[in-house]
Design a protein around this motif. Structure first.
Motif, mmCIF file in Angstrom:
data_model
loop_
_atom_site.group_PDB
_atom_site.id
_atom_site.type_symbol
_atom_site.label_atom_id
_atom_site.label_comp_id
_atom_site.label_asym_id
_atom_site.label_seq_id
_atom_site.Cartn_x
_atom_site.Cartn_y
_atom_site.Cartn_z
ATOM 1 N N ASN A 97 0.908 -1.037 -0.003
ATOM 2 C CA ASN A 97 -0.046 0.136 -0.030
ATOM 3 C C ASN A 97 0.935 1.523 0.179
ATOM 4 O OD1 ASN A 97 0.938 0.400 2.611
ATOM 5 N ND2 ASN A 97 -0.961 0.045 3.638
ATOM 6 N N GLY A 98 2.238 1.099 -0.002
ATOM 7 C CA GLY A 98 3.257 2.187 -0.132
ATOM 8 C C GLY A 98 3.578 2.569 1.311
ATOM 9 N N SER A 99 3.366 2.264 2.281
ATOM 10 C CA SER A 99 3.422 2.446 3.602
ATOM 11 C C SER A 99 5.117 2.198 3.753
ATOM 12 C CB SER A 99 2.776 2.013 4.828
ATOM 13 O OG SER A 99 2.511 0.755 4.707
ATOM 14 N N GLU A 100 5.844 2.816 4.759
ATOM 15 C CA GLU A 100 7.253 2.482 4.748
ATOM 16 C C GLU A 100 7.425 2.174 6.248
ATOM 17 O OE1 GLU A 100 9.463 5.842 3.504
ATOM 18 O OE2 GLU A 100 8.793 5.406 1.394
ATOM 19 N N ARG A 101 8.425 1.253 6.835
ATOM 20 C CA ARG A 101 8.650 1.106 8.118
ATOM 21 C C ARG A 101 10.148 0.707 8.138
ATOM 22 N NH1 ARG A 101 9.021 -3.859 10.728
ATOM 23 N NH2 ARG A 101 8.699 -5.500 8.729
ATOM 24 N N ASP A 160 8.462 -12.059 4.920
ATOM 25 C CA ASP A 160 9.667 -11.151 4.561
ATOM 26 C C ASP A 160 9.875 -10.690 3.207
ATOM 27 O OD1 ASP A 160 10.430 -10.921 7.254
ATOM 28 O OD2 ASP A 160 11.053 -13.013 7.032
ATOM 29 N N GLY A 161 8.944 -11.293 2.291
ATOM 30 C CA GLY A 161 9.047 -10.991 0.855
ATOM 31 C C GLY A 161 8.406 -9.566 0.697
ATOM 32 N N GLY A 162 9.122 -8.952 -0.323
ATOM 33 C CA GLY A 162 8.574 -7.700 -0.799
ATOM 34 C C GLY A 162 9.799 -6.656 -0.994
ATOM 35 N N LYS A 163 9.552 -5.514 -0.848
ATOM 36 C CA LYS A 163 10.283 -4.415 -1.302
ATOM 37 C C LYS A 163 11.085 -3.834 -0.322
ATOM 38 C CE LYS A 163 8.088 -2.996 -5.514
ATOM 39 N NZ LYS A 163 7.400 -1.988 -6.327
ATOM 40 N N TYR A 164 12.368 -3.512 -0.292
ATOM 41 C CA TYR A 164 13.165 -2.874 0.633
ATOM 42 C C TYR A 164 13.967 -1.641 0.078
ATOM 43 C CZ TYR A 164 12.155 -6.934 3.524
ATOM 44 O OH TYR A 164 11.426 -7.733 4.431
#
Length: 119
Positions: free
Chosen positions: A87-91, A108-112
């Protein structure tokens, strides 16, 4: 009577030769001609380069994966790794040059992303 006028200096397409002292001078046309000066320094640093490797990792569940963020062309930079949700939120994950994820799972899959800034 007083006059207010704003003047702005804009320098586009900065070059190392633009570095130095910038002086703003104001001369008044009064009987006792007055000269006002204000000085500012312009320091130009090379643009930082950020390299992340490896770019793409395919891993097994339970493995440890490590990304490295190499920042050059800048001094005293802070490096932060963030995860970016669908959804575009960052952590924020860690404030380090390397990102290690131990015992990875599907979650853990996704964009970093590696973010670096000067302090």
């Amino acid at each position: 009577r007083s006059y207010k006028q704003r003047t702005m200096l804009t320098i586009t397409a900065l070059d190392r030769r633009d570095e130095g002292e910038i002086v703003c001078q104001i001369f008044t046309k009064a009987i006792n001609s007055t000269q006002l000066k204000s000085k500012a320094s312009l320091l130009i640093r090379p643009a930082p380069r950020v390299t992340v490797y490896p770019y793409h990792i395919v891993s097994y569940i339970g493995a440890t994966v490590t990304y490295k963020c190499n920042v050059s062309g800048t001094s005293m930079s802070n490096t932060t790794w963030i995860s970016i949700a669908k959804n575009g939120s960052e952590r924020v994950i860690t404030e380090a040059q390397d990102l290690s994820l131990a015992n990875v799972s599907k979650i853990d899959g996704g964009k970093y992303a590696c973010i670096s800034d000067d302090t």
